[in-house]
Design a protein around this motif. Sequence first.
Motif, PDB file in Angstrom:
ATOM      1  N   GLY A   5      31.728  44.654  34.949  1.00  0.00           N
ATOM      2  CA  GLY A   5      33.113  44.372  35.293  1.00  0.00           C
ATOM      3  C   GLY A   5      33.788  45.474  36.078  1.00  0.00           C
ATOM      4  N   SER A   6      33.010  46.488  36.478  1.00  0.00           N
ATOM      5  CA  SER A   6      33.608  47.649  37.114  1.00  0.00           C
ATOM      6  C   SER A   6      33.896  47.450  38.599  1.00  0.00           C
ATOM      7  CB  SER A   6      32.679  48.850  36.950  1.00  0.00           C
ATOM      8  OG  SER A   6      31.434  48.607  37.576  1.00  0.00           O
ATOM      9  N   ARG A   7      33.277  46.466  39.191  1.00  0.00           N
ATOM     10  CA  ARG A   7      33.439  46.276  40.630  1.00  0.00           C
ATOM     11  C   ARG A   7      33.595  44.792  40.937  1.00  0.00           C
ATOM     12  NH1 ARG A   7      28.987  48.071  45.254  1.00  0.00           N
ATOM     13  NH2 ARG A   7      30.230  47.487  47.081  1.00  0.00           N
ATOM     14  N   ARG A   8      34.480  44.517  41.881  1.00  0.00           N
ATOM     15  CA  ARG A   8      34.738  43.136  42.292  1.00  0.00           C
ATOM     16  C   ARG A   8      34.820  43.075  43.805  1.00  0.00           C
ATOM     17  NH1 ARG A   8      37.824  44.706  38.174  1.00  0.00           N
ATOM     18  NH2 ARG A   8      37.966  43.465  36.272  1.00  0.00           N
ATOM     19  N   ASP A   9      34.540  41.915  44.307  1.00  0.00           N
ATOM     20  CA  ASP A   9      34.696  41.706  45.740  1.00  0.00           C
ATOM     21  C   ASP A   9      35.109  40.249  45.950  1.00  0.00           C
ATOM     22  OD1 ASP A   9      32.626  41.910  48.737  1.00  0.00           O
ATOM     23  OD2 ASP A   9      34.761  42.300  48.415  1.00  0.00           O
ATOM     24  N   TYR A  10      35.805  40.008  47.058  1.00  0.00           N
ATOM     25  CA  TYR A  10      36.346  38.679  47.333  1.00  0.00           C
ATOM     26  C   TYR A  10      36.173  38.346  48.807  1.00  0.00           C
ATOM     27  CZ  TYR A  10      38.816  39.765  42.996  1.00  0.00           C
ATOM     28  OH  TYR A  10      39.133  40.121  41.701  1.00  0.00           O
ATOM     29  N   THR A  11      36.126  37.069  49.085  1.00  0.00           N
ATOM     30  CA  THR A  11      36.196  36.670  50.469  1.00  0.00           C
ATOM     31  C   THR A  11      37.615  36.913  50.976  1.00  0.00           C
ATOM     32  OG1 THR A  11      35.616  34.883  51.998  1.00  0.00           O
ATOM     33  CG2 THR A  11      36.861  34.270  50.040  1.00  0.00           C
ATOM     34  N   ASP A  12      37.722  37.150  52.267  1.00  0.00           N
ATOM     35  CA  ASP A  12      39.016  37.578  52.822  1.00  0.00           C
ATOM     36  C   ASP A  12      40.140  36.585  52.552  1.00  0.00           C
ATOM     37  OD1 ASP A  12      37.719  39.240  55.837  1.00  0.00           O
ATOM     38  OD2 ASP A  12      37.937  39.915  53.761  1.00  0.00           O
ATOM     39  N   SER A  13      39.827  35.310  52.579  1.00  0.00           N
ATOM     40  CA  SER A  13      40.883  34.302  52.471  1.00  0.00           C
ATOM     41  C   SER A  13      41.563  34.266  51.105  1.00  0.00           C
ATOM     42  CB  SER A  13      40.323  32.919  52.805  1.00  0.00           C
ATOM     43  OG  SER A  13      39.332  32.540  51.875  1.00  0.00           O
ATOM     44  N   VAL A  14      40.959  34.891  50.096  1.00  0.00           N
ATOM     45  CA  VAL A  14      41.567  34.866  48.760  1.00  0.00           C
ATOM     46  C   VAL A  14      42.009  36.245  48.284  1.00  0.00           C
ATOM     47  CG1 VAL A  14      40.114  32.882  48.186  1.00  0.00           C
ATOM     48  CG2 VAL A  14      39.471  35.167  47.361  1.00  0.00           C
ATOM     49  N   LYS A  15      41.723  37.266  49.048  1.00  0.00           N
ATOM     50  CA  LYS A  15      42.114  38.617  48.642  1.00  0.00           C
ATOM     51  C   LYS A  15      43.616  38.705  48.463  1.00  0.00           C
ATOM     52  CE  LYS A  15      38.251  41.244  50.570  1.00  0.00           C
ATOM     53  NZ  LYS A  15      37.804  42.199  51.619  1.00  0.00           N
ATOM     54  N   GLY A  16      44.015  39.323  47.373  1.00  0.00           N
ATOM     55  CA  GLY A  16      45.428  39.450  47.060  1.00  0.00           C
ATOM     56  C   GLY A  16      45.997  38.266  46.316  1.00  0.00           C
ATOM     57  N   ARG A  17      45.241  37.178  46.244  1.00  0.00           N
ATOM     58  CA  ARG A  17      45.711  35.981  45.543  1.00  0.00           C
ATOM     59  C   ARG A  17      44.841  35.649  44.322  1.00  0.00           C
ATOM     60  NH1 ARG A  17      45.533  31.125  47.915  1.00  0.00           N
ATOM     61  NH2 ARG A  17      43.741  31.612  49.267  1.00  0.00           N
ATOM     62  N   PHE A  18      43.547  35.881  44.433  1.00  0.00           N
ATOM     63  CA  PHE A  18      42.621  35.560  43.348  1.00  0.00           C
ATOM     64  C   PHE A  18      42.129  36.839  42.677  1.00  0.00           C
ATOM     65  CE2 PHE A  18      40.818  31.262  45.070  1.00  0.00           C
ATOM     66  CZ  PHE A  18      42.113  30.804  45.243  1.00  0.00           C
ATOM     67  N   THR A  19      41.882  36.743  41.379  1.00  0.00           N
ATOM     68  CA  THR A  19      41.352  37.871  40.626  1.00  0.00           C
ATOM     69  C   THR A  19      40.250  37.389  39.690  1.00  0.00           C
ATOM     70  OG1 THR A  19      43.499  38.990  40.675  1.00  0.00           O
ATOM     71  CG2 THR A  19      41.881  39.774  39.075  1.00  0.00           C
ATOM     72  N   ILE A  20      39.125  38.054  39.754  1.00  0.00           N
ATOM     73  CA  ILE A  20      38.028  37.771  38.833  1.00  0.00           C
ATOM     74  C   ILE A  20      38.031  38.805  37.719  1.00  0.00           C
ATOM     75  CG2 ILE A  20      35.526  37.708  38.570  1.00  0.00           C
ATOM     76  CD1 ILE A  20      35.277  36.767  41.395  1.00  0.00           C
ATOM     77  N   SER A  21      37.808  38.332  36.517  1.00  0.00           N
ATOM     78  CA  SER A  21      37.644  39.239  35.388  1.00  0.00           C
ATOM     79  C   SER A  21      36.588  38.661  34.460  1.00  0.00           C
ATOM     80  CB  SER A  21      38.964  39.432  34.645  1.00  0.00           C
ATOM     81  OG  SER A  21      39.433  38.197  34.136  1.00  0.00           O
ATOM     82  N   ARG A  22      36.107  39.489  33.568  1.00  0.00           N
ATOM     83  CA  ARG A  22      35.121  39.010  32.603  1.00  0.00           C
ATOM     84  C   ARG A  22      35.344  39.680  31.259  1.00  0.00           C
ATOM     85  NH1 ARG A  22      29.361  40.051  34.893  1.00  0.00           N
ATOM     86  NH2 ARG A  22      28.707  39.316  32.822  1.00  0.00           N
ATOM     87  N   ASP A  23      34.989  38.941  30.227  1.00  0.00           N
ATOM     88  CA  ASP A  23      35.060  39.448  28.867  1.00  0.00           C
ATOM     89  C   ASP A  23      33.653  39.293  28.285  1.00  0.00           C
ATOM     90  OD1 ASP A  23      35.390  39.911  26.157  1.00  0.00           O
ATOM     91  OD2 ASP A  23      37.333  38.916  26.076  1.00  0.00           O
ATOM     92  N   ASN A  24      32.905  40.354  28.288  1.00  0.00           N
ATOM     93  CA  ASN A  24      31.517  40.266  27.849  1.00  0.00           C
ATOM     94  C   ASN A  24      31.399  39.983  26.350  1.00  0.00           C
ATOM     95  OD1 ASN A  24      30.470  40.559  30.406  1.00  0.00           O
ATOM     96  ND2 ASN A  24      30.122  42.769  30.213  1.00  0.00           N
ATOM     97  N   ALA A  25      32.405  40.333  25.596  1.00  0.00           N
ATOM     98  CA  ALA A  25      32.381  40.031  24.164  1.00  0.00           C
ATOM     99  C   ALA A  25      32.494  38.525  23.919  1.00  0.00           C
ATOM    100  CB  ALA A  25      33.517  40.754  23.451  1.00  0.00           C
ATOM    101  N   LYS A  26      33.114  37.834  24.862  1.00  0.00           N
ATOM    102  CA  LYS A  26      33.291  36.386  24.744  1.00  0.00           C
ATOM    103  C   LYS A  26      32.346  35.612  25.661  1.00  0.00           C
ATOM    104  CE  LYS A  26      38.161  36.586  23.423  1.00  0.00           C
ATOM    105  NZ  LYS A  26      39.549  36.142  23.754  1.00  0.00           N
ATOM    106  N   ASN A  27      31.485  36.321  26.372  1.00  0.00           N
ATOM    107  CA  ASN A  27      30.570  35.653  27.311  1.00  0.00           C
ATOM    108  C   ASN A  27      31.314  34.756  28.287  1.00  0.00           C
ATOM    109  OD1 ASN A  27      28.388  36.882  26.123  1.00  0.00           O
ATOM    110  ND2 ASN A  27      27.272  34.992  25.680  1.00  0.00           N
ATOM    111  N   THR A  28      32.409  35.247  28.809  1.00  0.00           N
ATOM    112  CA  THR A  28      33.265  34.418  29.665  1.00  0.00           C
ATOM    113  C   THR A  28      33.707  35.203  30.891  1.00  0.00           C
ATOM    114  OG1 THR A  28      34.056  33.198  27.737  1.00  0.00           O
ATOM    115  CG2 THR A  28      35.354  33.013  29.750  1.00  0.00           C
ATOM    116  N   VAL A  29      33.737  34.508  32.018  1.00  0.00           N
ATOM    117  CA  VAL A  29      34.294  35.065  33.243  1.00  0.00           C
ATOM    118  C   VAL A  29      35.446  34.168  33.690  1.00  0.00           C
ATOM    119  CG1 VAL A  29      32.656  33.824  34.729  1.00  0.00           C
ATOM    120  CG2 VAL A  29      33.729  35.927  35.553  1.00  0.00           C
ATOM    121  N   TYR A  30      36.437  34.779  34.294  1.00  0.00           N
ATOM    122  CA  TYR A  30      37.655  34.072  34.675  1.00  0.00           C
ATOM    123  C   TYR A  30      37.918  34.212  36.167  1.00  0.00           C
ATOM    124  CZ  TYR A  30      38.384  34.639  29.654  1.00  0.00           C
ATOM    125  OH  TYR A  30      38.221  34.636  28.283  1.00  0.00           O
ATOM    126  N   LEU A  31      38.610  33.230  36.695  1.00  0.00           N
ATOM    127  CA  LEU A  31      39.108  33.303  38.059  1.00  0.00           C
ATOM    128  C   LEU A  31      40.584  32.935  38.016  1.00  0.00           C
ATOM    129  CD1 LEU A  31      38.512  33.743  41.089  1.00  0.00           C
ATOM    130  CD2 LEU A  31      38.102  31.273  41.259  1.00  0.00           C
TER     131      LEU A  31
END
Length: 123
Positions: A55-81
């Motif tokens: 979860g230390s590094r993220r990257d996005y396509t240009d069209s969503v930068k500043g609007r979309f955020t990815i995160s993950r919770d490894n304790a819950k085995n879940t990733v979010y957008l």
Amino acid sequence: QVPLVESGGGLVQAGGSLRLSCAASGRTFVTYAMGWFRQAPGKEREFVGVVTSSGSRRDYTDSVKGRFTISRDNAKNTVYLQMNSLKPEDTAVYYCAASRSPYSSRWYEYDYWGQGTQVTVSS
């Protein structure tokens, strides 16, 4: 294997927000980078973003930068957008995917895919 199940899609007006979730099964989730892709009707599958296994590094396509955020919770085995300031052109089926590559935007480097969830943004 890493079964993946997306949820959280729906219909939203332009400017609105949605949060997609992707739940994984198994103990190996923490070893995979997790990506989000989308595919609109008649278009090719498009990379949206990726988060490394830690979860230390993220990257996005240009069209969503500043609007979309990815995160993950490894304790819950879940990733979010988290998707904010949605636009009609964001309308697509959104897929999460798991990759052994540490940080990839290439769909063919992803090993496991969810079934997809529809996001529709009305103008």
